[in-house]
Design an enzyme around this catalytic site. Structure first.
Site, PDB file in Angstrom:
ATOM      1  CG  ASP A  62      -1.768   1.262   1.412  1.00  0.00           C
ATOM      2  OD1 ASP A  62      -1.596   2.134   0.617  1.00  0.00           O
ATOM      3  OD2 ASP A  62      -2.637   1.071   2.207  1.00  0.00           O
ATOM      4  CB  ILE A  63       1.740   3.888  -2.574  1.00  0.00           C
ATOM      5  CG1 ILE A  63       2.742   4.616  -2.803  1.00  0.00           C
ATOM      6  CG2 ILE A  63       0.481   4.859  -2.493  1.00  0.00           C
ATOM      7  CD1 ILE A  63       2.745   5.511  -4.166  1.00  0.00           C
ATOM      8  N   GLY A 109      -9.955   5.325  -5.148  1.00  0.00           N
ATOM      9  CA  GLY A 109      -8.689   4.845  -5.541  1.00  0.00           C
ATOM     10  C   GLY A 109      -7.552   5.455  -4.916  1.00  0.00           C
ATOM     11  CG  ASP A 125      -6.849  11.754  -5.423  1.00  0.00           C
ATOM     12  OD1 ASP A 125      -5.804  12.355  -5.027  1.00  0.00           O
ATOM     13  OD2 ASP A 125      -7.868  12.326  -5.917  1.00  0.00           O
ATOM     14  N   GLY A 153      -6.065   2.985 -12.228  1.00  0.00           N
ATOM     15  CA  GLY A 153      -7.176   2.756 -11.526  1.00  0.00           C
ATOM     16  C   GLY A 153      -8.405   3.354 -12.255  1.00  0.00           C
ATOM     17  CB  VAL A 154     -10.938   5.791 -11.358  1.00  0.00           C
ATOM     18  CG1 VAL A 154     -11.402   5.168 -10.142  1.00  0.00           C
ATOM     19  CG2 VAL A 154     -10.190   6.809 -11.116  1.00  0.00           C
TER      20      VAL A 154
END
Length: 374
Positions: free
Chosen positions: A9-10, A31, A33, A119-120
């Protein structure tokens, strides 16, 4: 290790700068962001983001990282995927290039990226990965910075294309070699006990015949040519106990004589190879995805014993063939194993004289193996 790919997980990765694949407007959605805003402290981060205003696609801006384990968040706006014909590739490249330039401006020693726009925004993950690695590897040729590419989970992307299918095929074919060896060197029910030389030769002949039939079905080679190759080689088994035995010294040789013929150490051989190829230290440690400080340790220590992945990374950097790679490993008391997927992947690339360490590391990562470098 200047460049590494990790699954994490960043928001939990420690780096001077964390890259956020951001909304162009001062807000956040879903996401990566949203995860970064939440982990940093949404209210504080949003207030600072509003001071920046709109960010154009491919451009960047930096804020404090607040509660994240970083100094800065670098916000970059990725492209929304349409069909690849609306500038998506160039925009994504700009995201990585401008984020790295911003990290240099901020005097960061490390930066962590997500797989931007996958992602999105819907950018195909395999293509996004290729762009990321291409831009990052080019950047690292002229900069000293640790770059971390963070993939959230094991199945978040699949590498596609002929190259990686070829790697899979190479692994599958060479695992057969280990199975052959086990079959030939250990007792089984069909022969009743340990096979003798004639039995080993017979098994080899059968295996060659089966392989030849398979090859014939996939190629234009004539049956007569194939049968000739079988006949010429069937007297020599593929595996025998003698093949794996070490070369023995002469019984007449004294211990002092034997010890007087000790070869070069790993470090000595490495430095000779560098000189022979007219390379600089910088050429080698950058090609090896290696930290300058580690390379300095190797250069200063005649008896340095590297980790296997370090020795292999240096062999890749020097573009050694398989024989020279094996020789370099031996000097570090190491070996390539036919039962190791990691070693088989590396052997695949060396045997084809393909020495780009980032491509090799992508293949290793895709197959769940540790990547090369230190």
């Amino acid at each position: 290790m200047p460049f590494k790919i990790i699954r994490n997980d960043i928001t939990k990765v420690k780096a001077d700068a964390i890259v956020n694949t951001a909304n162009p407007h001062p807000t956040y959605a879903a996401g990566t962001d949203a995860a970064i805003y939440k982990a940093a402290g949404a209210d504080l981060l949003l207030a600072e983001r509003k001071k920046i205003g709109q960010i154009e696609c491919g451009q960047t801006a930096a804020t404090s990282a607040f509660a994240l384990p970083a100094k800065y968040i670098i916000h970059t706006v990725g492209p929304a995927w349409v069909d690849g014909k609306h500038g998506e590739f160039d925009i994504l490249s700009d995201c990585y290039e401008n984020s790295l330039a911003k990290a240099v401006e901020l005097q960061c020693d490390s930066i962590a990226f997500p797989l931007i726009a996958t992602g999105v925004y819907g950018f195909p993950k395999d293509r996004a990965l290729q762009i990321a690695v291409s831009v990052i590897s080019h950047f690292l040729l002229s900069h000293d910075m640790q770059v971390i590419l963070v993939v959230f989970d094991r199945h978040s992307f699949e590498l596609s294309g002929k190259l990686f299918q070829d790697v899979d095929d190479f692994i599958d074919e060479n695992y057969v070699a280990r199975q052959r060896k086990e079959e030939y060197l250990y007792p089984d029910q069909s022969f009743g006990g340990e096979p003798d030389a004639a039995e080993i030769a017979e098994r080899s002949r059968r295996l060659r015949l089966a392989e030849s039939r398979r090859i014939l079905s996939e190629s234009d080679q004539s049956a007569s040519e194939m049968l000739e190759s079988i006949t010429c080689s069937e007297s020599e088994p593929l595996y025998s106990p003698k093949m794996s035995a070490p070369v023995s010294m002469s019984p007449e040789m004294s211990l002092d004589d034997a010890l007087g013929n000790v070869g070069e150490t790993f470090q000595q051989r490495l430095l000779h190879l560098i000189d022979e190829r007219g390379l600089t230290d910088v050429d080698v440690y950058k090609r090896a995805n290696m930290d300058r400080k580690l390379f300095s340790k190797i250069r200063c220590n005649e008896n340095y014993k590297p980790k296997k992945k370090t020795a292999l990374a240096l062999a890749i950097a020097l573009k050694l063939n398989l024989d020279d790679t094996v020789d370099l490993l031996k000097r570090a008391e190491l070996a390539l194993s036919p039962s190791s997927k990691s070693d088989l992947i590396i052997e695949y690339f060396i045997s084809r004289q393909e020495y780009d360490i980032y491509s090799i590391n992508l293949a290793l990562f895709e197959h769940g193996q540790p990547i090369l470098g230190e």
